[in-house]
Scaffold this motif. Sequence first.
Motif: not given
Length: 367
Positions: A129, A132, A193-194, A196-201
């Motif tokens: 990435h 973000c 978030q990523g 596309v709105g994906s969570p980043l953990d």
Amino acid sequence: MLGTVLLLLALAKPACPSPAGVASRRAEALKRLLEVFGMEDPPPPPAHFKKPPQYMVDLFNTVANADGVTKNPDILEGNTVRSFLDRTDSEEMRFLFVLSSVAKNEKILTAELHLFRLWPRVTDGPKRHHFCQVSVYQVLEKEKPDSPGGKKLLAARLVSLQTSGWEVFAITPAVRDWTEDESSNQGLLVTVQGLVGSPLDPPPLQFASGRDHHESKKPLLVLFTDDGRRGASLPTGGFPGGSHVPVPKAAGSRSARSLDRLQPCQRHPLSVDFEEIGWSGWIISPRGYNAFHCKGSCPFPLGENMRPTNHATVQSIINALKLSEGVSSPCCVPDKLYSINLLYFDDDENVVLKQYDDMVAGSCGCH
């Protein structure tokens, strides 16, 4: 207004032990001077040494010269800029700013959330990435911000993962809600978030909090407001650099005072020292300024160098020819006024930048 300020400043200067009547006049003068600055009482100095946010210091230096005189009257939006530090004192990306010091008559023009972006965390494996998505929400349900209706989106943008520095988000609607109803202030929530709105953990991006990071990087809420206090009728403008400052004549003797009256209308220095007045504890900048004052005669015939109005020219003629009884010669008064800016701590130890109109005599003329 400026003439009243100059008189008050003269009365406010400390003197040798004097009768109670003079002390009472001094107290009244200081009270009236506070009214000129839009205050009922002087804010108390901070209990401990407190460094103002660098953003506010930089803004003051952009707006004003070393004496606080406005460089360009169009730089600020409104006449007041207020800054607030986060009150949550936690590592989570939840922020709370207490706005009780905002006056009811202040119009909220723009509100900004300033967050300092830290260097990205070092992660194992290839970096996939470069950006973000950072979103800022107004919290509606303090205990359940992630529930449906628990938060409202205020701002969102893509943020680079390759650098550090300040990010500024516009959050004006939330602040307007909070100033109209103080109980609605449940704070702000920031998510990372990523693309596309994906969570980043764990999230690769962090912002400095108000807890463990350097004071200069603490989260900051900045409000640009207008309290409706505007100057009167004289023209205003940026303060001219390098203008000639005449040196006032000594006025200790009767002959010197008579000579003063014979001098043509011109501008003279008038120093305002905030430490001498007793305000240095809460005013950050400037330490004082030159208000200037106008003094001198307006003899017939009035030359163009005296910048007379048509009315003053007619009045001068009537006075010289004694065409009407009781008509005096025109007066030497300011015909251009400039604003000054104060950077100071308010009652809650928040740092405020405020612009005050009609505080410096820019030039003098016969009116």
